[in-house]
Enzyme design. Structure first.
Site, PDB file in Angstrom:
ATOM      1  N   SER A  85       6.052 -12.312   7.661  1.00 46.90           N
ATOM      2  CA  SER A  85       6.480 -12.343   9.048  1.00 46.90           C
ATOM      3  C   SER A  85       5.476 -11.640   9.957  1.00 46.90           C
ATOM      4  O   SER A  85       5.601 -11.699  11.176  1.00 46.90           O
ATOM      5  CB  SER A  85       7.854 -11.663   9.183  1.00 46.90           C
ATOM      6  OG  SER A  85       7.803 -10.334   8.715  1.00 46.90           O
ATOM      7  N   ARG A 134      -3.869   2.720   6.553  1.00 42.56           N
ATOM      8  CA  ARG A 134      -4.940   2.817   7.547  1.00 42.56           C
ATOM      9  C   ARG A 134      -6.229   3.416   6.980  1.00 42.56           C
ATOM     10  O   ARG A 134      -6.954   4.137   7.657  1.00 42.56           O
ATOM     11  CB  ARG A 134      -4.473   3.607   8.784  1.00 42.56           C
ATOM     12  CG  ARG A 134      -3.224   3.021   9.418  1.00 42.56           C
ATOM     13  CD  ARG A 134      -2.914   3.641  10.763  1.00 42.56           C
ATOM     14  NE  ARG A 134      -1.650   3.147  11.277  1.00 42.56           N
ATOM     15  CZ  ARG A 134      -1.467   1.953  11.862  1.00 42.56           C
ATOM     16  NH1 ARG A 134      -2.506   1.136  11.993  1.00 42.56           N
ATOM     17  NH2 ARG A 134      -0.279   1.591  12.286  1.00 42.56           N
ATOM     18  N   ARG A 135      -6.466   3.106   5.711  1.00 41.81           N
ATOM     19  CA  ARG A 135      -7.724   3.538   5.092  1.00 41.81           C
ATOM     20  C   ARG A 135      -8.505   2.348   4.531  1.00 41.81           C
ATOM     21  O   ARG A 135      -9.427   2.532   3.753  1.00 41.81           O
ATOM     22  CB  ARG A 135      -7.426   4.558   3.984  1.00 41.81           C
ATOM     23  CG  ARG A 135      -6.910   5.897   4.531  1.00 41.81           C
ATOM     24  CD  ARG A 135      -6.417   6.837   3.451  1.00 41.81           C
ATOM     25  NE  ARG A 135      -7.432   7.151   2.460  1.00 41.81           N
ATOM     26  CZ  ARG A 135      -7.242   8.005   1.447  1.00 41.81           C
ATOM     27  NH1 ARG A 135      -6.076   8.636   1.326  1.00 41.81           N
ATOM     28  NH2 ARG A 135      -8.196   8.240   0.576  1.00 41.81           N
ATOM     29  N   GLY A 136      -8.105   1.153   4.941  1.00 42.73           N
ATOM     30  CA  GLY A 136      -8.824  -0.039   4.517  1.00 42.73           C
ATOM     31  C   GLY A 136      -8.380  -0.588   3.183  1.00 42.73           C
ATOM     32  O   GLY A 136      -9.044  -1.485   2.638  1.00 42.73           O
ATOM     33  N   VAL A 138       0.865  -1.180   0.000  1.00 44.85           N
ATOM     34  CA  VAL A 138       0.000   0.000   0.000  1.00 44.85           C
ATOM     35  C   VAL A 138       0.898   1.225   0.000  1.00 44.85           C
ATOM     36  O   VAL A 138       1.917   1.261   0.709  1.00 44.85           O
ATOM     37  CB  VAL A 138      -0.929   0.018   1.238  1.00 44.85           C
ATOM     38  CG1 VAL A 138      -1.763   1.292   1.266  1.00 44.85           C
ATOM     39  CG2 VAL A 138      -1.838  -1.212   1.249  1.00 44.85           C
ATOM     40  N   TYR A 169      -1.640 -10.470   9.148  1.00 43.82           N
ATOM     41  CA  TYR A 169      -2.347 -11.449   8.322  1.00 43.82           C
ATOM     42  C   TYR A 169      -3.183 -12.426   9.142  1.00 43.82           C
ATOM     43  O   TYR A 169      -4.105 -13.038   8.613  1.00 43.82           O
ATOM     44  CB  TYR A 169      -1.354 -12.176   7.418  1.00 43.82           C
ATOM     45  CG  TYR A 169      -0.828 -11.260   6.348  1.00 43.82           C
ATOM     46  CD1 TYR A 169      -1.609 -10.950   5.237  1.00 43.82           C
ATOM     47  CD2 TYR A 169       0.417 -10.656   6.467  1.00 43.82           C
ATOM     48  CE1 TYR A 169      -1.147 -10.083   4.262  1.00 43.82           C
ATOM     49  CE2 TYR A 169       0.885  -9.787   5.491  1.00 43.82           C
ATOM     50  CZ  TYR A 169       0.098  -9.498   4.399  1.00 43.82           C
ATOM     51  OH  TYR A 169       0.549  -8.631   3.441  1.00 43.82           O
ATOM     52  N   LEU A 192      -5.728  -2.488   2.385  1.00 47.22           N
ATOM     53  CA  LEU A 192      -5.339  -3.892   2.464  1.00 47.22           C
ATOM     54  C   LEU A 192      -6.570  -4.777   2.625  1.00 47.22           C
ATOM     55  O   LEU A 192      -6.697  -5.805   1.951  1.00 47.22           O
ATOM     56  CB  LEU A 192      -4.383  -4.092   3.638  1.00 47.22           C
ATOM     57  CG  LEU A 192      -3.903  -5.526   3.880  1.00 47.22           C
ATOM     58  CD1 LEU A 192      -3.191  -6.079   2.661  1.00 47.22           C
ATOM     59  CD2 LEU A 192      -3.004  -5.592   5.106  1.00 47.22           C
ATOM     60  N   PHE A 243       7.501 -17.448  -2.101  1.00 47.81           N
ATOM     61  CA  PHE A 243       6.974 -16.573  -3.148  1.00 47.81           C
ATOM     62  C   PHE A 243       6.472 -15.271  -2.557  1.00 47.81           C
ATOM     63  O   PHE A 243       5.764 -14.538  -3.183  1.00 47.81           O
ATOM     64  CB  PHE A 243       5.832 -17.304  -3.912  1.00 47.81           C
ATOM     65  CG  PHE A 243       4.772 -17.887  -3.007  1.00 47.81           C
ATOM     66  CD1 PHE A 243       3.707 -17.125  -2.606  1.00 47.81           C
ATOM     67  CD2 PHE A 243       4.859 -19.198  -2.570  1.00 47.81           C
ATOM     68  CE1 PHE A 243       2.731 -17.650  -1.774  1.00 47.81           C
ATOM     69  CE2 PHE A 243       3.880 -19.749  -1.756  1.00 47.81           C
ATOM     70  CZ  PHE A 243       2.811 -18.974  -1.366  1.00 47.81           C
TER      71      PHE A 243
END
Length: 408
Positions: free
Chosen positions: A120, A92-94, A86, A125, A96, A408
Site C-alpha cells: 500500500s 533510515r540507514r539504507g 527492517v 516502493y 531497504l 503474496f
C-alpha cells in the site's frame, strides 16, 4: 540513498529462517501462531532471500518468490517480492535500499526481467521503480432476492468437489485460461493447497472451510468461496475468492449459484477485475455494487528491453523513449522502441526523444493498466512529439484489463 557502511547485504541461509520470521513478526507487530508460522516458513524456504546484517545480527529481510507471470501474448519469469521488513533499530540507514538492490540484481541475473509486489506504500516502493500494474474491485451482491441477469446462464451441471481433489481438477483449467488476462501467476499444486485451499483461513477466523463448485464436464468454469460468519443476529455472507469461466453464460451460472446459497444475505468478492462482465450483465445494479477499487500488483521492470520484447503488440509503434531510472541506472537513457504484431526491438538511441517518462510509469503501462495519455494529462510524462502517447497506447492495448488474484 547511501547505505550505512556498517551494513552488509547477503543471502539468508535456511539455518536462519526462524530468526528471519521473528524479525518479520517484530516489524509488522504480529503475534506468532504456530500453524501460520510453519506455513510462512515453508513459503520463505522456497524464496530467494536477502538479508541486511549489522555484524552478525540480521536486521532486515527481503524475499522473492519465483513466479511465471502472464503478460500480453506470453509468459515472463517474475520475482514476487515479499516478507520485506527492517528492524525498528535500523530504520533510515539504507537497509531497504540495499536489500532491494541486491534482490533486484540477483533476480535479473537469474533471468527475471520483472519483479512485482503487493503493497500500500506507493510513496516507498514508487521510488524503487514500482508502478501500479493491476487494480481490483470489491463487488457486493445483495442476495436477499434472486440475482436478476440480462443474459441466460449456462444450464450445464454444477457440482461441488472435495477441496483435496481441487488442485488436480481446476489447476489445469486455470493454467489453460491464465494467458487470457495479463497479470496472473502460475500456481503450483502446493500454492493451490496452502494459499487458496487451506482448511482454515489464517487471516479470517470467521470464514468457514473452502468450497469449490465447478461448471460442466469437462470443466468450463469454477468458483472458490467460503461462507463467513458475521456474528449473532446476522446471516452469514458468501466470500468469493476466485471465479473463472469460459463464457459470459458460464460466469452468469456461477454468480447465480453464489447468490442463491441458502441462509445467506450477501455475496462479497473482494478482488475482481475492473472489467468483470458481471457489472454489465447484472440486471439490477442497485443490488450489484462496486464498493471499492484499489491498486493491487506493483510491477518493476528490471530489464525493460527483455520485458518489452516478451509481450505482444496490438499495433505498430516506433518511438524513442527517454526513461528515468534512479535505482537501476543501467536502464536509464534513450532507447528506440520499434514494435508491431510481428515482434519488438528496444535498442539504445541517440537524438531527440519522443516521450520522456519514469521507469515506474512505463511499468504501469506495460500490462495495459495505465494509459500513457492519462500520464500525460497528469504531468507524469513529457510528450516531445505530438501523438506519441496515443501511438504507445494503441500498441500496448490489451483485450482484457490486467488483473492479479494472488496476494503474496
Amino acid at each position: 540513498m547511501e547505505y550505512d557502511p556498517g551494513l552488509r547485504f547477503d543471502e539468508v541461509p535456511e539455518s536462519r529462517l526462524d530468526e528471519a520470521l521473528d524479525l518479520a513478526y517484530l516489524a509488522f507487530h504480529e503475534k506468532r501462531e504456530e500453524e501460520r508460522y510453519r506455513h510462512q516458513r515453508r513459503l520463505l524456504l522456497g524464496c530467494e532471500r536477502v538479508g541486511a546484517y549489522d555484524g552478525d545480527a540480521l536486521v532486515g529481510l527481503a524475499a522473492a518468490f519465483r513466479f511465471d507471470l502472464s503478460v500480453p501474448g506470453g509468459d515472463l519469469p517474475c520475482a514476487g517480492v515479499s516478507f520485506v521488513c527492517v528492524a525498528p533499530t535500523h530504520r533510515r540507514r539504507g537497509a531497504l535500499s540495499g536489500m532491494l538492490g541486491e534482490l533486484h540484481r540477483r533476480s535479473a541475473e537469474n533471468g527475471r526481467a520483472v519483479s512485482a509486489l503487493w503493497a500500500s506504500e506507493d510513496v516507498i516502493y514508487g521510488r524503487f521503480g514500482y508502478g501500479t500494474a493491476t487494480r481490483g474491485t470489491t463487488i457486493e451482491i445483495d442476495s436477499r432476492t434472486p440475482l436478476r441477469l440480462r443474459i441466460d446462464p449456462d444450464e450445464g451441471p454444477l457440482r461441488l468437489v472435495d477441496p483435496a481433489e481441487a488442485p488436480a481438477l481446476i489447476g489445469p483449467y486455470y493454467e489453460r485460461t491464465r494467458a487470457e488476462r495479463p497479470g496472473r501467476i502460475a500456481r503450483t499444486e502446493a500454492w493451490w493447497r496452502e494459499e487458496w485451499l487451506p482448511e482454515k483461513d489464517p487471516d479470517e477466523e470467521e470464514a468457514g472451510p473452502p468450497r469449490v463448485v465447478v461448471l460442466g464436464e469437462p470443466i468450463t468454469g469454477y468458483a472458490l468461496y467460503r461462507v463467513k460468519d458475521l456474528g449473532e443476529d446476522r446471516r452469514p455472507e458468501v466470500r468469493l475468492d476466485d471465479l473463472e469461466a469460459d463464457t459470459p453464460a458460464g460466469a452468469a451460472a456461477l454468480w447465480r449459484y453464489l447468490a442463491s446459497i441458502d441462509l445467506t444475505d450477501k455475496v462479497r468478492a473482494w478482488n475482481r477485475p475492473a472489467d468483470d462482465p458481471l457489472l454489465l450483465f447484472a440486471a439490477d445494479r442497485d443490488r450489484v455494487r462496486v464498493t471499492a477499487t484499489a491498486p493491487e500488483l506493483r510491477l518493476r521492470l528490471l530489464d525493460p528491453g527483455a520485458a518489452l520484447r516478451a509481450r505482444s503488440w496490438a499495433a505498430p509503434v516506433d518511438l524513442v523513449l527517454d526513461v528515468r531510472d534512479g535505482h537501476l541506472p543501467g536502464n536509464a537513457g534513450r532507447h528506440r522502441l520499434a514494435a508491431s504484431p510481428d515482434g519488438c526491438s528496444y535498442t539504445p538511441a541517440e537524438g531527440p526523444a519522443d516521450l520522456a517518462l519514469d521507469v515506474r510509469d512505463l511499468a504501469s503501462c506495460y500490462l495495459g493498466d495505465t494509459r500513457a495519455a492519462d500520464l500525460l494529462r497528469a504531468g507524469l510524462l513529457t510528450e516531445h512529439t505530438p501523438g506519441a502517447a496515443a501511438a504507445l497506447d494503441a500498441a500496448l492495448r490489451t483485450e482484457s484489463l490486467p488483473h492479479t488474484a494472488d496476494d503474496f
